[in-house]
Design a protein around this motif. Structure first.
Motif, mmCIF file in Angstrom:
data_model
loop_
_atom_site.group_PDB
_atom_site.id
_atom_site.type_symbol
_atom_site.label_atom_id
_atom_site.label_comp_id
_atom_site.label_asym_id
_atom_site.label_seq_id
_atom_site.Cartn_x
_atom_site.Cartn_y
_atom_site.Cartn_z
ATOM 1 N N LYS A 238 35.894 -9.199 34.358
ATOM 2 C CA LYS A 238 36.909 -8.163 34.510
ATOM 3 C C LYS A 238 37.606 -8.287 35.881
ATOM 4 O O LYS A 238 38.825 -8.212 35.971
ATOM 5 C CB LYS A 238 36.260 -6.780 34.365
ATOM 6 C CG LYS A 238 37.265 -5.652 34.352
ATOM 7 C CD LYS A 238 36.621 -4.310 33.990
ATOM 8 C CE LYS A 238 37.715 -3.257 33.792
ATOM 9 N NZ LYS A 238 37.208 -1.931 33.511
ATOM 10 N N GLN A 283 46.718 -7.763 33.440
ATOM 11 C CA GLN A 283 45.421 -8.138 32.896
ATOM 12 C C GLN A 283 45.498 -8.067 31.378
ATOM 13 O O GLN A 283 46.092 -7.136 30.837
ATOM 14 C CB GLN A 283 44.381 -7.142 33.433
ATOM 15 C CG GLN A 283 42.954 -7.538 33.191
ATOM 16 C CD GLN A 283 41.977 -6.710 34.028
ATOM 17 O OE1 GLN A 283 42.393 -5.876 34.825
ATOM 18 N NE2 GLN A 283 40.695 -6.931 33.843
ATOM 19 N N ARG A 284 44.882 -9.021 30.685
ATOM 20 C CA ARG A 284 44.957 -9.064 29.231
ATOM 21 C C ARG A 284 43.566 -9.123 28.611
ATOM 22 O O ARG A 284 42.650 -9.707 29.183
ATOM 23 C CB ARG A 284 45.740 -10.316 28.770
ATOM 24 C CG ARG A 284 47.102 -10.467 29.415
ATOM 25 C CD ARG A 284 48.048 -9.348 29.086
ATOM 26 N NE ARG A 284 48.322 -9.257 27.670
ATOM 27 C CZ ARG A 284 48.739 -8.130 27.078
ATOM 28 N NH1 ARG A 284 48.923 -7.032 27.773
ATOM 29 N NH2 ARG A 284 48.961 -8.109 25.776
ATOM 30 N N ALA A 285 43.452 -8.522 27.432
ATOM 31 C CA ALA A 285 42.167 -8.527 26.734
ATOM 32 C C ALA A 285 42.360 -8.944 25.286
ATOM 33 O O ALA A 285 43.396 -8.685 24.687
ATOM 34 C CB ALA A 285 41.545 -7.135 26.777
ATOM 35 N N CYS A 286 41.342 -9.571 24.731
ATOM 36 C CA CYS A 286 41.308 -9.790 23.292
ATOM 37 C C CYS A 286 40.985 -8.458 22.617
ATOM 38 O O CYS A 286 40.589 -7.496 23.267
ATOM 39 C CB CYS A 286 40.226 -10.797 22.917
ATOM 40 S SG CYS A 286 40.535 -12.449 23.522
ATOM 41 N N ILE A 287 41.111 -8.460 21.308
ATOM 42 C CA ILE A 287 40.891 -7.208 20.597
ATOM 43 C C ILE A 287 39.453 -6.712 20.770
ATOM 44 O O ILE A 287 38.513 -7.504 20.774
ATOM 45 C CB ILE A 287 41.273 -7.363 19.104
ATOM 46 C CG1 ILE A 287 41.425 -5.997 18.459
ATOM 47 C CG2 ILE A 287 40.297 -8.239 18.360
ATOM 48 C CD1 ILE A 287 42.525 -5.921 17.454
ATOM 49 N N SER A 288 39.347 -5.418 20.997
ATOM 50 C CA SER A 288 38.052 -4.725 21.126
ATOM 51 C C SER A 288 37.244 -5.161 22.342
ATOM 52 O O SER A 288 36.039 -4.992 22.372
ATOM 53 C CB SER A 288 37.212 -4.904 19.851
ATOM 54 O OG SER A 288 36.418 -3.766 19.643
ATOM 55 N N CYS A 289 37.914 -5.700 23.359
ATOM 56 C CA CYS A 289 37.191 -6.145 24.557
ATOM 57 C C CYS A 289 37.489 -5.258 25.761
ATOM 58 O O CYS A 289 38.634 -5.150 26.170
ATOM 59 C CB CYS A 289 37.557 -7.585 24.901
ATOM 60 S SG CYS A 289 36.817 -8.090 26.474
ATOM 61 N N PRO A 290 36.459 -4.632 26.326
ATOM 62 C CA PRO A 290 36.676 -3.801 27.506
ATOM 63 C C PRO A 290 36.626 -4.586 28.823
ATOM 64 O O PRO A 290 36.766 -3.980 29.888
ATOM 65 C CB PRO A 290 35.531 -2.791 27.434
ATOM 66 C CG PRO A 290 34.454 -3.496 26.701
ATOM 67 C CD PRO A 290 35.090 -4.517 25.800
ATOM 68 N N LEU A 291 36.425 -5.898 28.749
ATOM 69 C CA LEU A 291 36.375 -6.681 29.999
ATOM 70 C C LEU A 291 37.767 -7.122 30.443
ATOM 71 O O LEU A 291 38.133 -6.992 31.601
ATOM 72 C CB LEU A 291 35.483 -7.915 29.834
ATOM 73 C CG LEU A 291 33.969 -7.705 29.872
ATOM 74 C CD1 LEU A 291 33.262 -9.035 29.658
ATOM 75 C CD2 LEU A 291 33.520 -7.086 31.185
ATOM 76 N N GLY A 292 38.537 -7.674 29.537
ATOM 77 C CA GLY A 292 39.891 -8.106 29.885
ATOM 78 C C GLY A 292 39.901 -9.251 30.883
ATOM 79 O O GLY A 292 40.450 -9.132 31.978
ATOM 80 N N PHE A 296 47.160 -12.605 33.649
ATOM 81 C CA PHE A 296 48.516 -13.079 33.360
ATOM 82 C C PHE A 296 49.212 -13.366 34.685
ATOM 83 O O PHE A 296 49.398 -12.470 35.507
ATOM 84 C CB PHE A 296 49.267 -12.021 32.558
ATOM 85 C CG PHE A 296 50.476 -12.565 31.850
ATOM 86 C CD1 PHE A 296 50.360 -13.145 30.602
ATOM 87 C CD2 PHE A 296 51.727 -12.515 32.445
ATOM 88 C CE1 PHE A 296 51.473 -13.649 29.940
ATOM 89 C CE2 PHE A 296 52.847 -13.028 31.794
ATOM 90 C CZ PHE A 296 52.714 -13.597 30.544
#
Lengths: 584, 173
Positions: A238, A283-292, A296
């Motif tokens: 994160k 900052q970007r995250a995949c689906i259902s991810c709280p880490l991110g 970018f």
């Protein structure tokens, strides 16, 4: 049916037929989803004697059992087929959000076979599935193609994946891009698409995924998230994301630099985590991810999600390239034209090394920016002599120019960014991986005894077995502290039946052995579990591991211990007893 | 005191945990397409824009409802009474931000009710892109700024997308 959609979509591009069939429930408790279930479908359907790019070779896409839920980091999407690069069975997976979208559309997985008469894309809008003409998209890079696929679907929220010119040109390390900067990166999945005349897939799914006991499931997921995931073990993803590993591997002295000649890049600060942070705009995250973990970045108006560690090293340090702006451009070009940044970086680095060694001059030299940047498109489009040469990858380039001693791959797959001469466990992990040199099968990098063969063999075996089940749940690598008890608890709450960590552990080992058995049938032997001469015959230079080696004797010693530990015979073949214990 | 949902697109990662949490609460399943908020994702630009119900002070959906099924409570929450709703659908095009939809199984209109004052989405946002705050001062300004991007035409999904693109453009992405 809880958790699962209960259906598999089948598309035969030769016949132009679309059918669906019930998910094979007999296989679920043995293979679960993702890698395991896809490997099971693949080994049942594929002929080991048939080449990867043959029309009949199936591509099996599979979601994880927990995909499309609040189970964190569970949304990766897996593909199993045969690699045009290695010839082995090959699993590749992608983040972003396309996997869960397929499940929301009503399918746990998708089997694609055949070859369309002309370029096509597959459109999935819940149960409405069609094969559409993609002639107008052929030749276009990935970003433009994805935009067009979404327009064609009519749904702004649709998710897509597509190949660029590299996949169309069957380059063995062509990737498939999804949602711009996420890829089925390794092993040439893009070439498999190309061989089927498949330009891309666009998916919109609006359905729901049910669990047996929502309150219990949410409670298990939230507890796992708070107590295990969002902890010091994982929060680096994160705060820093993978660029942090540039700093870590340099400190450890196993950071591939200048075509695996040095273990440190003395200028790593220019491309390390602090530099990437300065260039980060969101900052970007995949689906259902709280880490991110996705950072970018933008430099001089060129933006990319990344660069990730592997790109910073293989496309950076290993090419003698310490200019972050250039690496960002390299990354974006690879993502758009559709080649894997690891293999592309490694192959360019080898070409640079060939010039340094006086073997051949491709106009590429360590640290030279302009040619390093322009050659990517030449590779993807096969538009120049050197582009066509580099499109062979390191193994092919070595064979053509008698430069095999500079080619750093295993089973034809280029090394990721951890030099085994600084940790013999990584060497064993690369040599025994079913898909060639890979850091996502076992990762003993942080072993306190990086040259203790016995301890490392145990770590490699347990890592491979656990990742068997982790990739079958399509859980992201960066939930590093997850364990089979957590996965079993999530599954138990979701399915309303007791799932034990022991059965998941056994499934992981079963999946590893299943892949091994396919490779043996396809003609691979213990001899293929090897490392290249550059690693086995030369010492690493500079840094804490200056002078370190990993010799053929080291590898042979580890392999025999490994086969014994796995209950495989001395030729690396699973014994009858082991197969019986795993129901294989 | 009126509490309201405030979004900060600059902090949104596009993870959609909010939408999963919302559908879990309201639909007892994971169905982001049925969530009461949605995330407009623009991965190429590295940007995401949450679409949420603004709980308007003078709600167009409420005005459009011929059955008085939509009311605005003293807590500022605009709710639809499913028992009164006939599914006529007039409230759906009335919302300029695409935040009222027709439920695929019940056929009735549905929208965000802020979970009655304890929004499940906010609890799942790990990036502070969604917050639950008093509707005053900066939050009111932020909200008013976003609300000016109205779209009169198209399906709710297309309206949300147009809204997201406008916000993204304004952010210079």
């Amino acid at each position: 049916m809880y958790l699962y959609a209960g259906k598999i979509l089948r598309v035969d591009l030769s016949a132009g037929t679309i059918t669906d069939e019930p998910l094979n429930r007999d296989w679920l408790r043995q293979f679960w989803g993702g890698w395991g279930l896809a490997a099971k479908y693949f080994t049942e359907l594929a002929n080991p004697a048939v080449d990867a790019l043959d029309a009949s070779t199936p591509m099996i896409f599979m979601t994880g059992a927990l995909a499309g839920t609040l189970a964190p980091l569970s949304g990766r999407f897996c593909m199993v087929s045969r690699s045009p690069q290695t010839g082995t069975i090959f699993e590749s997976n992608v983040g972003g959000s396309i996997g869960p979208e397929l499940k929301h559309a009503g399918y746990d997985g998708m089997i694609i076979t055949g070859r369309a008469a002309g370029p096509v894309f597959i459109s999935i809008n819940d149960a409405d599935v069609s094969i559409e003409d993609a002639g107008y998209l052929w030749g276009k890079p990935i970003f433009e193609t994805e935009k067009a696929l979404k327009a064609a679907s009519g749904c702004p929220a649709a998710k897509s994946m597509a190949i660029g010119p590299a996949g169309e040109n069957l380059i063995p390390f062509a990737c498939v891009g999804s949602e711009a900067y996420r890829q089925f990166g390794r092993g040439g999945v893009g070439a498999l698409f190309g061989s089927k005349n498949l330009k891309g897939v666009v998916i919109r799914g609006t359905g729901g995924i049910r669990v047996a006991d929502m309150e219990k499931f949410l409670s298990v997921a939230r507890t796992a998230s708070a107590e295990n995931l969002m902890t010091e073990a994982n929060l680096w993803a994160k705060t820093d994301g993978t660029p942090l590993i540039v700093n870590v591997t340099n400190e450890m002295g196993l950071h591939p630099t200048r075509n695996f000649t040095y273990g440190v890049n003395e200028d790593f600060g220019a491309i390390g985590t602090e530099s990437v942070k300065k260039a980060t705009i969101s900052q970007r995250a995949c689906i259902s991810c709280p880490l991110g973990c996705g950072k970018f970045t933008s430099v001089d108006g060129v933006a990319v999600e990344g660069p990730e560690y592997e790109t910073l090293c293989l496309g950076g340090s290993n090419c003698g390239m310490n200019d972050l702006g250039s690496i960002i451009k390299f990354n974006r070009t690879c993502d758009d034209w559709g080649v894997d940044t690891i293999t592309t970086g490694a192959t360019i680095a080898m070409a640079m090394d060939m010039k340094e060694m006086g073997l051949h001059d491709f106009g590429l030299e360590f640290g030279g920016k302009a040619e390093y940047l322009s050659v990517v498109e030449e590779i993807a489009t096969l538009s120049t002599d050197r582009g066509r040469d580099l499109a062979l990858g390191t193994r092919g380039l070595g064979e053509k120019y008698n430069a095999g001693h500079l080619a750093v791959n295993s089973k034809g797959l280029e090394f990721p960014a951890y030099d085994p001469r600084g940790n013999h466990g990584m060497g064993l992990a690369y040599a025994t991986s079913e898909r060639g040199a890979c850091h996502l099968r076992a990762f003993p990098l942080f072993s306190e005894t990086p040259f203790d063969h016995e301890a490392l063999v145990a770590e490699v075996v347990s890592g491979q077995n656990f990742n068997g089940i982790k990739w079958s749940m399509c859980i992201c690598d960066f939930w590093g502290s997850v364990n089979s008890t957590i996965l079993a608890d999530l599954l138990s709450a979701a399915l309303g039946e007791t799932v034990t960590s022991e059965e998941l552990d056994l499934a992981g080992e079963r999946i590893w052995n299943l892949a091994r058995l396919f490779n043996l049938k396809a003609g691979f032997t213990a001899k293929d579990d090897t490392l290249p001469d550059k690693i086995l015959k030369t010492a690493l230079k500079k840094g804490p591991n200056d002078g370190s080696t990993m010799t053929s004797a080291d590898l042979a010693d580890m392999k025999q211990r490994y086969y014994t530990s796995r209950e495989w015979d001395s030729n690396g073949v699973p014994t009858q007893a082991k197969r019986a214990a795993l129901s294989l | 005191m009126t509490m309201t949902l405030i979004t900060n697109p600059d902090l949104c990662t596009g993870c959609n945990r909010c939408a999963y949490a919302c559908s879990a609460r309201h639909e007892n399943m994971f169905a982001p397409a049925l969530a009461r908020l949605s995330i407009n994702n623009y991965p190429l630009q590295g940007y995401s824009v949450p679409s949420v119900c603004f709980q308007c002070k003078r709600p167009d959906c409420l005005t459009a409802c011929p059955e008085q099924a939509i009311t605005r409570g003293l807590d500022g929450i605009v709710t639809i009474d499913a028992d009164i709703c006939t599914g006529c659908g007039k409230c759906i095009p009335a919302c300029s931000w695409g935040m009222v939809s027709k439920h695929p199984t019940t056929g009735k209109a549905f929208k965000c009710d802020l979970c009655g004052g304890d929004p499940a989405c906010v609890a799942e946002c790990h990036f502070n892109a969604l917050t639950f705050a008093e509707w005053e001062g900066d939050t009111a300004k932020n909200k008013a700024k976003q609300m000016k991007f109205r779209n009169e035409y198209g399906s709710p999904e297309l309206k949300r997308d147009a809204f997201g693109k406008s916000i993204m453009n304004e952010a210079g992405r």
